[in-house]
Every structure is written in structure tokens, then in C-alpha cells.
Write a protein that holds these residues in place. Structure first.
Motif, PDB file in Angstrom:
ATOM      1  N   ASN B 141      15.846  19.188  48.215  1.00  0.00           N
ATOM      2  CA  ASN B 141      14.529  19.362  48.067  1.00  0.00           C
ATOM      3  C   ASN B 141      14.310  21.081  48.099  1.00  0.00           C
ATOM      4  O   ASN B 141      13.078  21.663  48.251  1.00  0.00           O
ATOM      5  N   LEU B 144      11.511  22.838  44.319  1.00  0.00           N
ATOM      6  CA  LEU B 144      10.742  21.925  43.738  1.00  0.00           C
ATOM      7  C   LEU B 144      10.553  21.602  42.460  1.00  0.00           C
ATOM      8  O   LEU B 144      10.414  22.757  41.571  1.00  0.00           O
ATOM      9  N   ILE B 145      10.455  20.468  41.879  1.00  0.00           N
ATOM     10  CA  ILE B 145      10.142  20.371  40.427  1.00  0.00           C
ATOM     11  C   ILE B 145       8.978  19.518  40.318  1.00  0.00           C
ATOM     12  O   ILE B 145       8.956  18.203  40.861  1.00  0.00           O
ATOM     13  N   PRO B 146       7.978  19.888  39.517  1.00  0.00           N
ATOM     14  CA  PRO B 146       6.687  19.193  39.215  1.00  0.00           C
ATOM     15  C   PRO B 146       7.152  18.108  38.734  1.00  0.00           C
ATOM     16  O   PRO B 146       7.851  17.825  37.940  1.00  0.00           O
ATOM     17  N   LYS B 147       6.278  16.953  39.271  1.00  0.00           N
ATOM     18  CA  LYS B 147       6.529  15.519  38.525  1.00  0.00           C
ATOM     19  C   LYS B 147       6.452  15.575  36.955  1.00  0.00           C
ATOM     20  O   LYS B 147       7.524  15.033  36.453  1.00  0.00           O
ATOM     21  N   ALA B 150       9.678  16.667  35.748  1.00  0.00           N
ATOM     22  CA  ALA B 150      10.926  15.821  35.866  1.00  0.00           C
ATOM     23  C   ALA B 150      10.726  14.505  34.898  1.00  0.00           C
ATOM     24  O   ALA B 150      11.934  14.220  34.524  1.00  0.00           O
TER      25      ALA B 150
ATOM     26  N   ARG C 138      10.083  12.343  41.237  1.00  0.00           N
ATOM     27  CA  ARG C 138       9.547  13.151  42.120  1.00  0.00           C
ATOM     28  C   ARG C 138       7.936  12.946  42.632  1.00  0.00           C
ATOM     29  O   ARG C 138       7.409  12.109  41.968  1.00  0.00           O
ATOM     30  N   GLU C 139       7.667  13.304  43.626  1.00  0.00           N
ATOM     31  CA  GLU C 139       6.389  13.319  44.065  1.00  0.00           C
ATOM     32  C   GLU C 139       5.361  14.440  43.314  1.00  0.00           C
ATOM     33  O   GLU C 139       6.218  15.414  42.691  1.00  0.00           O
ATOM     34  N   GLY C 141       3.876  16.781  44.362  1.00  0.00           N
ATOM     35  CA  GLY C 141       4.345  18.343  45.290  1.00  0.00           C
ATOM     36  C   GLY C 141       5.617  18.611  44.546  1.00  0.00           C
ATOM     37  O   GLY C 141       5.965  19.954  45.125  1.00  0.00           O
ATOM     38  N   GLY C 142       6.500  17.826  43.943  1.00  0.00           N
ATOM     39  CA  GLY C 142       7.814  18.454  43.662  1.00  0.00           C
ATOM     40  C   GLY C 142       8.872  17.936  44.505  1.00  0.00           C
ATOM     41  O   GLY C 142       9.927  18.050  43.976  1.00  0.00           O
ATOM     42  N   THR C 143       8.700  17.109  45.510  1.00  0.00           N
ATOM     43  CA  THR C 143       9.871  17.006  46.224  1.00  0.00           C
ATOM     44  C   THR C 143      10.351  15.428  45.715  1.00  0.00           C
ATOM     45  O   THR C 143       9.555  14.945  44.936  1.00  0.00           O
ATOM     46  N   LEU C 144      11.445  15.047  46.271  1.00  0.00           N
ATOM     47  CA  LEU C 144      12.045  13.913  45.622  1.00  0.00           C
ATOM     48  C   LEU C 144      11.281  12.610  46.074  1.00  0.00           C
ATOM     49  O   LEU C 144      10.941  12.731  47.486  1.00  0.00           O
TER      50      LEU C 144
END
Lengths: 231, 244, 639
Positions: B141, B144-147, B150, C138-139, C141-144
Motif C-alpha cells: 500500500n 496508491l493506485i486509483p481504482k 488499476a 483497488r479501493e 482511495g487507491g489502497t488494495l
């Protein structure tokens, strides 16, 4: 970027061109130039509907700046040559990449226009050669040809039915070529978007149709007697 | 169901091949296409005839090992489906089917419908990775990768490397395959440090393997069993031009 | 053959064992690593990650796979996800909890130290894969993102849509290809390992067949690693890939590697039923379907009415009836056994009576089609594609299928088999899942072994062991080559009247009937007789066409089936020997009044490691006792 950055511009351009993506890039770039010319040319031609004076004045205007005229002609010539050379190189690559063809092959995802670029292209090229000989230098239009009498040259040229038909045929080929070429150039330089690409494709189709229609309107007008009856 | 099959038979890479005619008498709408061929092979074996060689492994559409042309279409008539997931109910009794291997110089035929696709591996080896030795990774984490990013990367990463794109392309180009990997890795922050080198090396290598050029025709997109979009090719082009 | 079944687990508190083991390891001088040759057989999550990591360290690696590319290994088909004790969700997860769940889920038939290490390493795997570019969900917010999986009470499963296995494998494959490009790995696709070469009691090489031109070749090395996956295809129909096989581990077994717990095979309840004899494999659908679907069969045997015309009172929602508190969500093995039981009573549905309904009508009524489509759309599409039926309108039909094999070659704490220098990783070994594997743990184990355990332990072995140089022209290699050639020639010379597939199918049926999701002594003895008879028939009546030097897929299959016959026998022997029920091994004689698996910790709290004693000799059982110092064995109940 380490080794990339220190290369000279020439070296970089050469490497770009070496790759097929580079060749497509050149085709896109030259395609834009040639398309720009076509738009200008059509606007010039459509002045025929405004009468001989406007048309001939336009021709005289172009010839009043020989430097610019030749510069443009040179640019166009270079573009055409580059466009053709790149396309031939790409086609050679294609032949090499599939030495044995299919017994049966269906096209399910591509337009007819996209698959026939290597037909529509040469047709247009052949036509352009004839067209220049016919209305620019007058070689094939000797009887009535008079330099700088653009309107007359045009009308006399199109009064020959086979010439008009060939012209219309070439414009249909041009339209198809443009339909694929216009959206494809975006793809080649790397512009693609799920929302806008379909819009670009639709626009490309309309531009291709309208452009060809514009050009075709002139021989039709001549043949049907809407234009040039006074001559 | 009865079907007439014309199948490409070729003993080895150097030998000439030809279409051979077979009758599949015991097809059943619930069979997968490969099961129909399995049954044919059982019959051929019992008759003492060489069974038809074709590749397959997972048979659930994910490993990418299967694939051939059915009536001129890579993976056959159902969109977004590999031949192992294509079922016979998609066909009609009495249909005539032409079955051929992928054809490209870079995919030489091994036997019948099986081709050698190791050229794809070499394109990946040329740069289709992120250099991160085991043990050197920061916490998952940290970056961070924007949804949506991803998700877009995942769309491209879904490629199964089956080779249908090359087979369907009139130019036998590997642009969709190569572009998919470049897009997948190029979209992610982790893929940035090697982004330029990656695209330069992979594209150069695809030409070295004698794949053709992309002419933006779109046949690849239409046959891709994972429905990967032409957009990945545009992304590759852009990255390549920028990196050159 | 002397047998050392010492697990070589260091002593001390479980949390510190792996650290301690790593510290105590002798290291290989970095400059010397390139002088060591290592063979890795298999290129899935375990083999691929191991080959890449060993090459990164500087070893000389050769990697083999029977598929046309390293990227095809069957790890690719794993859908659900990968567990890791990250506790990103702040829901109380921890390394200890993952350890505890895995030991308990394995029904107390795994080695605590191994499982603890697995849980510890799980967190590194996620980091490694993220760094490689695995596009995990990912969520915003960018977290896994995480989900809860397979009945776990915490959300610890990481996933990439329904293609987690694919994405993890591509990560490992790309790392592997990077090493291929760097010249540190030589890849051998379409190459099958057919023999192990043991010199002076140590694994020193393998014999392979090039599947394209049939060439038999020897490869010498300092260590051999098998990451060749599970043997579920012994049942013919399974969720494994067509090519998945036991040949590499079986031939290693015949060269002295002990085979542990062969009868521990896992069944997955939600697979698409068999539709006919031609069926070539079974397709699994995510277990999550049971969250909203209700499982039922008609009350009347042989009820031919379409499901929608069978009124409620004439339906038996048997899981809800028998397990009121868990209902349709009982664990995999319980659900599977019950489905089979109702079908055996003649209540099954579908054209061959081997299926039960999984009905979404109530869920659709309650939640609407849109919600169901969002949750299960891709699964419904897959079901529709395969069966031609629309599960939004007609209930799905499901049936259990063989999915994973917990058994495999016995390995110690350093993942080394009973043959020194032969390491076994991933599903091919027996190690971490005990008698039953939890969902989303297979990917975790494969990658833990390959990225983070083997690279250390193999170095320790190489540093501590005196290894003379061996060459492929040694007699041991030549002997093994000729052995391999003999088998090939023999298979090709029979020219009998039955195809390989027909034998394989029949073997699978026997095993499924008698050594499948429930077993009993009478059936197992019967099966042993049938298997021996069938094997006899195989070697007299199988018909394999073509030559040894062809690209000969029937020959490949024939060699694998020959090994499956022998393995099937060992599975039955093991199942017969284990007079208890535990996890996926359900002996009908040993069950609680609630039909739950009844363990016998007094007599069977051990790993059964079988040792090959010769072609017509019974195998010898060696037991590695299991001690549970942290997780107290308990009896599970889902009533």
C-alpha cells in the motif's frame, strides 16, 4: 532514457523510422499534410460554381506567388513520396510476415476501406498523375488547354465522359482511403480514447464522404450542363 | 449432429500441408469444439489413422494454449471465446467447417493445428516486465493506485497470449499482444522507471521476430478472446514515439 | 533404503523459527553462485517464481515445462484470490490467525512450523506481486482491496477480478523471462521430465523428452526442484488442465522420494456437471455462488419435471434441512459429500442424474436481477456458455469435482524430499494444507515456496553439501535414459484395441467411485483389484500410434496415464491405511453421529510417507508424527 537522451535528433528519427510504428507515424503525418491540401484544393475548386472569373482569379492568385507555390508543391511531393515509400515498405513487411496464406479467411472486425488501402492508394496516385498532366500541364488535354485558364481547362476536361467517370471513380477511392486514413492517423500517433475514438471514426466517415461529394459535384455539374454551358 | 470438417494436416514444420476432409458423425450440441475433435481423434486412432494434433490445456479459456481458425475466424464464431469454450450448439447440423492453424512466419506450424508461439515469450523477455528481484518490494500500500487506473491496467493484463490477434491480422502483426503488455505495465506507477526502454525493446523485438506491422484495421480486436481493445496499440504507439 | 523423516524444524518459539533457520543457514558465496546448476521442473507459481528468484540470486537455472510457454501453467486458472495476513482491513487478522485458520482448516494434519512460516511470508508475497505490476483490485482511495473468502471471518483475500491466478502467474512469468533475457535461465518449453537421476544418493539431474521431436536428453545439475503441480487428473475428470500430470513426482517417488498423504484430495462442490462421455474436463465456478443460491433436489426420485414446475413442498433443500445454522454455506467437503449422497439415492438432476440444483430464484426475487448480475454476472455467463442454459431463468445444476491434491512428495522444513538435493514446491509437495486446503491458500503456498523459501534453503543445501562434478555421460544418466526409452518403446509397441483416453476415463471412474469424496474399506479393496486389473489391461491392450520421434500427443498422454495407474493404487492403499476421517479424507466407517469427519488423533496424527520398494512390492509406510503445540486439535461442527 539514459542512452536515448544522448542520441542526436537525426539518430532518433532514424530509429523511429526503422520501426514500423515510425513508418506509420510518417504515414499519419504526411496523411495530415495531404488531407490539408485536399481541403484547400476542394475549396479552390468549388469556386468554379461562382463562375469563370472567380476561378481564374484564384488560379492567377496562386501563380502570383511562385515561391510559395513551389514550396507547397515541394512539400506535397515530399509528402506523397514519403507516404508511398512507407506504405510500400510496410506492405513488404506484411508479405514477409505471412508467407503462407489461409485457405479460408473471413474479415469480421475491419471495414472494407481499411483492407483495401493498398488498392485505393495506387488508384489515387495514378489518378493524381493523370490529373496533373490533364489540368495543370495540359499534356493530355492539348486541344483546348490554355495555361491559367483554370475554369476552361476544367470544363473541357470534364466534358470528356471517360475522364469524368475516371475522376468520379478516383474520388470514391479517395473517400474510402480517407475514411480509414483519417481516423487511423490518430491511432498511429497514439491518440485513442474509449469515448472519443468512435466519434472520430464517425467524423472521419462524414468528412470523407463530404470531401468526395464536393469534388464529384464538379464533373457532375459539367456533364449535366449545370456548369460551363457558356463555353 | 453431423459435420463436415476440412482440417489442415501437416506432418512437421518442413513438410507441406493440405486440407483433409473428415466427417464428424458423433458431434453433440453440448460438446465443446475441442471435445468434438477429441471424439474425432478417438475414432481416427481406432481406425489406425494419425490423430489431429492441436494444443490445449486448461480448457476453461484462460491458459491461452488452444486456438485455431474455424471458417477463417480465429477461435471461431463466438466473440470473446476461445475454442475450448466454444460449444457445438453454436453450429448447425450439416455445417461445413474449415479448420486451419494460426498462420504467421513467427508462428511456424509444429504439426497440424499446433504452432510454435515462443516468439511471444521472447517479446516479453525483451522488456515485458518490471525489474524487481524477490525481497526488494516495499509494502503493497505504499504506492496508491486509483481504482480506474488499476482497472484499465487489468483490462490490458487480461491477455492470455493465445496468438489469435496475430492469426487474424492481415499483416500478422503482434501489435495487440505487445501493446497489451506495454499498456498494462505502462499504466501502473511501478512500471514507470522502465517505460521508455520497455516499449523500445519490445517493439524492436516484435519486428525481429518477423511479425508484421499494424495498419489499424481492427481484426485483432474482433477475435481477441479477452476483448482487448485497439486502444492498447495507440498507447504503445504513443509511448514508442515519445521514447524514440 | 534408509529413511530419514526428520522434518528438521529448528527448536524454539514458533514465531522465531524461520528467522532462526535463516540465520543458521550456511550461505553460498555470491561469486560462487553462478557455478551451481539448478534444474526447475514446472513453471507455475511455484516453479516459475523459484526459477526467477534463483536466477536473480545468480544461480545457473534451467527451467522445464510441458506446455508451449511458461505462462500456461495451470496456476493460471485459479479464480478466487490469494490470502495474506496484512490486516489492511483492521478486522483483527494477524499472522497468528492465518496460521491458526490454516492448521484448523487442514484438520490437524499439517506441520505447525511450516504453516506458521507460510502465514509469515504471506505478507511479503503481496508486496512482491504489487511491485511486479500485478493489477490487484483497488479501493477508490487507491489502497488494495480485500474480500472474505471460503468462510474466513476476516477479509484477507487479495484478488484481481476472477483472474488472480493468471495475474500472479504472469508476474512470475515476466520475472522469469527477464532472467531468460539476462541469460541466467534457459527455458525448455514443450519438454517433459521423464526420469530423475540420483548419483551417490543425491539428485543430480533429470532425463527429459522434447515433445516436438521426441529427443531424450539428460541434464546434470547440483540440485533438482520439482514444481510440477497436483495429480488431480488421476481421476480423469477434474478441474485441472488436460496436461496436468503426476509423472515428474511419480518418477521421483520411484527413485526414492517418499510420497506423503496421497489420499488427501480435495473436492470442490460448485462445478458444472458432466454432460456426456466425451467430457474432457470439469469447470469450477466460484464458491461464492453459494452465498445466494439455494441447493435442492426433488423429493421424489426420478422426478422428470422441469425444475420450475416442481412446487416448493416437493423440493428438498437438503443442506438447509440438515445444517440449519450454516445451511448452504457448509464447508466444501460437507457440501460435496451431501450432494453426492442425494445423487446416489437417485435424487440427482440432469440427464445422467449427477447434479443438484443451485437455485437463484429466491435471491432474484429478493434482490432483483441487477444485483445478482453484478455479483455473479461473469459466472452466469460462463455457465450459460458451457451448458446453454440461462441461470437467471432456470436453476443452475452443479456437481462436485476433484480440484486440488493436498498430498504430494514428502518434504522437510527446507522443502527437500527424502532424496537429498531434490526439492519439491507448490502443490507437488504435501506440506502446508494438511488434510484440507482453505480457499485462496494454494496461490499463497506456491509463491511462498518459490519466492521466499526455496531460494534460501537450496543455498543452505549447496553450501553444506560436497557435490562432485557429474556429467550426462555418466552411467547413471545413460541408465535412466534407456529406462525412459524402454517405457516409450513399450507403449508404442502394444498396438492394442483401446485408446489411452478410454483407459484413463475408466481409471478415473473407479477412483472417483471408491476413493473420491467418501471412501470405505470394502470399496477401497475392490478398487485396488480393479485398478490392478485395468493396469494389466492397459499394458496389453492400449493403442498408441505414431513414432517416438514425432510430436505425439497420444504418447505423452500414454506415459502419464501409466503413472496415474500406479499412483491410483497408492492412493487407495493410503486411504485404506488411514482408518479415520480427516478433512477431505472421509472414511464412511469413521464419522460422528452428525456425519462429520471423525479423526483419530491417537493413532493417525501423522503424515503417512510412502516409500517405493520395487515394481511388484507393496510400498512401505513411514510416519512423521505431528505435534500440535499451539493449535489444540478440536472437532468441527456445522450444525
Amino acid at each position: 532514457m539514459s542512452s536515448v537522451a544522448i542520441d542526436s535528433h537525426v539518430g532518433r528519427a532514424a530509429r523511429l523510422y526503422q520501426a514500423y510504428i515510425g513508418k506509420k507515424f510518417v504515414m499519419a503525418l504526411t496523411g495530415v499534410i495531404l488531407f490539408g491540401y485536399l481541403v484547400g484544393h476542394l475549396l479552390g475548386n468549388l469556386q468554379a460554381f461562382l463562375g469563370p472569373e472567380r476561378m481564374d482569379a484564384y488560379a492567377a492568385f496562386l501563380h502570383s506567388m511562385p515561391n510559395v507555390l513551389w514550396l507547397v508543391r515541394a512539400l506535397l511531393l515530399v509528402s506523397v513520396v514519403a507516404h508511398i515509400v512507407a506504405s510500400i515498405q510496410l506492405t513488404a513487411l506484411k508479405r514477409k510476415a505471412r508467407p503462407q496464406g489461409y485457405v479460408k479467411k473471413e474479415a469480421i472486425g475491419s471495414s472494407y476501406a481499411s483492407r483495401t488501402m493498398m488498392w485505393s492508394g495506387p488508384i489515387i496516385a495514378a489518378f493524381v498523375v493523370f490529373h496533373i498532366l490533364d489540368v495543370t500541364t495540359g499534356v493530355t488535354n492539348t486541344a483546348q488547354y490554355r495555361e491559367l485558364h483554370a475554369y476552361e481547362n476544367l470544363v473541357y476536361s470534364f466534358r470528356r465522359i471517360p475522364v469524368s467517370i475516371a475522376y468520379i471513380f478516383a474520388m470514391v477511392a479517395l473517400s474510402m482511403h480517407l475514411y480509414h486514413g483519417l481516423w487511423s492517423m490518430f491511432q498511429s500517433v497514439g491518440i485513442s480514447h474509449p469515448r472519443y475514438t468512435p466519434v472520430i471514426k464517425r467524423l472521419a466517415m462524414w468528412v470523407a464522404i463530404l470531401l468526395a461529394a464536393g469534388f464529384i459535384s464538379i464533373p457532375i455539374s459539367v456533364m449535366t450542363g449545370l456548369m460551363g454551358t457558356k463555353l | 449432429m453431423r459435420l463436415t470438417l476440412h482440417i489442415w494436416r501437416q506432418k512437421g514444420p518442413k513438410e507441406p500441408g493440405r486440407m483433409v476432409h473428415y466427417e464428424a458423425r458423433n458431434a453433440n450440441p453440448d460438446m465443446s469444439f475441442l471435445e468434438m475433435l477429441d471424439v474425432l481423434n478417438e475414432e481416427l486412432t481406432l481406425k489406425g489413422e494419425d490423430p489431429v494434433a492441436f494444443d490445449s490445456d486448461c480448457r476453461e479459456g484462460i491458459c491461452g494454449m488452444c486456438g485455431f481458425m474455424i471458417n477463417g475466424v480465429a477461435h471461431g464464431p463466438r466473440r470473446g471465446t476461445t475454442v475450448c469454450q466454444l460449444h457445438m450448439r453454436k453450429f448447425k447440423d450439416g455445417d461445413v467447417l474449415y479448420i486451419e492453424p494460426w498462420r504467421a512466419r513467427a508462428f511456424p506450424v509444429i504439426k497440424d493445428l499446433a504452432v510454435n508461439r515462443t516468439a511471444f515469450d521472447r517479446i516479453i523477455a525483451a522488456g515485458g516486465y518490471i525489474s524487481v528481484p524477490a525481497g526488494s518490494a516495499p509494502d503493497g500500500n505504499t504506492i496508491l493506485i486509483p481504482k480506474p487506473v488499476a482497472e484499465q491496467a487489468m483490462d490490458a493484463a487480461a491477455c492470455i497470449g493465445c496468438g489469435a490477434c496475430v492469426a487474424a491480422c492481415p499483416n500478422a502483426s503482434a501489435a495487440l499482444f505487445t501493446g497489451a503488455k506495454i499498456a498494462h505495465l505502462g499504466l501502473l506507477p511501478q512500471g514507470q522507471p522502465e517505460r521508455d526502454q520497455r516499449v523500445l525493446k519490445m517493439v524492436a523485438h516484435s519486428t525481429l521476430e518477423q511479425f508484421g506491422s499494424c495498419t489499424n484495421i481492427g481484426e485483432c480486436e474482433a477475435v481477441c478472446p479477452k476483448e482487448i481493445k485497439l486502444e492498447v496499440i495507440a498507447r504503445m504507439n504513443r509511448d514508442f514515439i515519445k521514447a524514440s | 533404503m534408509s529413511m530419514d523423516l526428520s522434518s528438521r524444524v529448528p527448536s524454539g518459539a514458533i514465531e522465531r523459527l524461520w528467522d532462526k533457520a535463516r540465520f543458521e543457514m550456511k550461505l553460498v558465496n555470491p561469486a560462487n553462485k553462478r557455478k551451481y546448476n539448478i534444474l526447475v521442473v514446472g513453471s507455475g507459481l511455484a516453479g516459475g517464481s523459484a526459477a526467477a528468484s534463483l536466477a536473480e540470486l545468480g544461480y545457473n537455472v534451467k527451467c522445464f515445462c510441458f506446455q508451449d510457454s511458461a505462462r500456461r501453467a495451470h496456476s493460471i486458472a485459479a479464480q478466487g484470490g490469494i490470502n495474506a495476513a496484512k490486516n489492511y482491513q483492521n478486522d483483527g487478522d494477524s499472522i497468528y490467525r492465518l496460521f491458526y485458520d490454516t492448521v484448523k482448516g487442514g484438520d490437524f494434519r499439517s506441520r505447525e512450523a511450516n504453516v506458521y512460516r507460510l502465514a509469515q511470508i504471506s505478507v511479503n508475497i503481496i508486496d512482491q506481486c504489487v511491485a511486479q505490476g500485478v493489477p490487484f483490485a483497488r479501493e477508490y482511495g487507491g489502497t488494495l482491496a480485500n474480500r472474505s473468502f471460503g468462510g474466513a471471518q476476516v477479509s484477507r483475500t487479495f484478488y484481481a477480478r476472477g483472474q488472480t491466478g493468471q495475474q500472479l502467474l504472469l508476474g512470475a512469468y515476466q520475472a522469469l523471462e527477464r532472467q531468460v533475457d539476462a541469460g541466467r535461465v534457459k527455458m525448455f518449453p514443450r519438454t517433459e521430465m521423464l526420469g530423475l537421476v540420483v548419483i551417490d544418493g543425491k539428485a543430480r539431474g533429470i532425463v527429459t523428452r522434447d515433445l516436438v521431436n521426441g529427443k531424450i536428453e539428460s541434464h546434470a545439475a547440483d540440485a533438482v526442484v520439482l514444481g510440477t503441480g497436483g495429480y488431480g487428473n488421476v481421476y480423469y475428470l477434474s478441474t485441472n488442465a488436460r496436461g496436468s500430470n503426476c509423472t515428474a513426482i511419480w518418477r521421483a517417488y520411484k527413485h526414492g522420494a517418499a510420497f506423503a498423504n496421497p489420499c488427501f484430495t480435495q473436492i470442490h462442490p460448485t462445478c458444472i456437471p458432466v454432460s456426456g462421455d466425451y467430457q474432457s474436463k470439469l469447470t469450477l465456478m466460484s464458491e461464492s455462488l453459494r452465498n445466494d443460491g439455494r441447493i435442492w433436489v426433488p423429493l421424489k426420485p426420478g422426478d422428470q419435471r422441469p425444475p420450475n414446475e416442481i412446487p416448493e413442498p416437493e423440493r428438498d433443500y437438503f443442506l438447509e434441512r440438515r445444517y440449519p445454522s450454516f445451511g448452504n454455506l457448509v464447508p466444501r467437503d460437507v457440501a460435496s459429500r451431501n450432494c453426492k449422497a442425494v445423487c446416489d439415492e437417485g435424487l440427482g438432476v440432469g440427464n445422467n442424474g449427477l447434479g443438484v440444483y443451485l437455485d437463484f430464484a429466491d435471491a432474484i426475487k429478493r434482490l432483483g436481477v441487477a444485483v445478482i448480475r453484478e455479483r455473479y454476472g461473469n459466472l452466469f455467463d460462463m455457465y450459460e456458455r458451457i451448458t446453454g442454459e440461462d441461470p437467471y431463468k432456470v436453476p443452475m445444476r452443479i456437481y462436485p469435482a476433484i480440484h486440488y491434491t493436498m498430498g504430494g512428495l514428502w518434504v522437510d522444513y527446507s522443502l527437500m524430499s527424502t532424496v537429498p538435493g531434490l526439492f519439491v514446491i507448490g502443490e507437488a509437495n504435501f506440506s502446508d494444507h494438511g488434510a484440507n486446503r482453505l480457499g485462496a491458500s494454494a496461490l499463497m503456498q506456491g509463491l511462498a515456496d518459490g519466492y521466499f523459501i526455496l531460494p534460501y534453503t537450496i543455498g543452505e543445501y549447496l553450501a553444506r553439501t560436497k557435490l562432485d562434478k557429474v556429467q550426462t555421460d555418466y552411467a547413471e544418466f545413460k541408465r535412466e535414459e534407456s529406462e525412459v526409452e524402454t517405457i516409450t518403446k513399450r507403449l508404442l509397441s502394444i498396438r492394442g484395441e483401446r485408446t489411452v483416453t478410454s483407459f484413463h476415463r475408466e481409471l478415473g471412474k473407479v477412483l472417483w467411485d471408491y476413493c473420491g469424496m467418501s471412501r470405505n474399506a470394502v470399496g477401497l479393496k475392490l478398487a485396488l483389484g480393479k485398478i490392478r486389473e485395468l493396469r494389466e489391461g492397459y499394458w496389453h491392450n492400449v493403442d498408441v500410434l505414431g513414432g517416438p520421434e514425432d510430436f505425439n500427443q497420444a504418447l505423452e498422454h500414454a506415459g502419464r496415464v501409466a503413472d496415474f495407474f500406479e499412483l491410483a493404487e497408492l492412493m487407495c492403499i493410503d486411504a485404506l491405511d488411514r482408518n479415520e476421517s480427516c478433512g477431505a479424507h472421509f472414511r464412511e466407517e469413521y464419522q460422528t453421529p452428525d456425519n462429520e469427519a471423525l479423526r483419530d488423533d491417537q493413532r493417525y496424527c501423522y503424515v503417512a510417507a510412502w516409500v517405493f520398494k520395487g515394481a511388484n512390492q507393496p510400498p512401505e509406510l513411514h510416519a512423521e508424527p505431528l505435534k500440535f503445540e499451539y493449535v489444540r486439535p478440536t472437532q468441527r461442527s456445522y450444525k
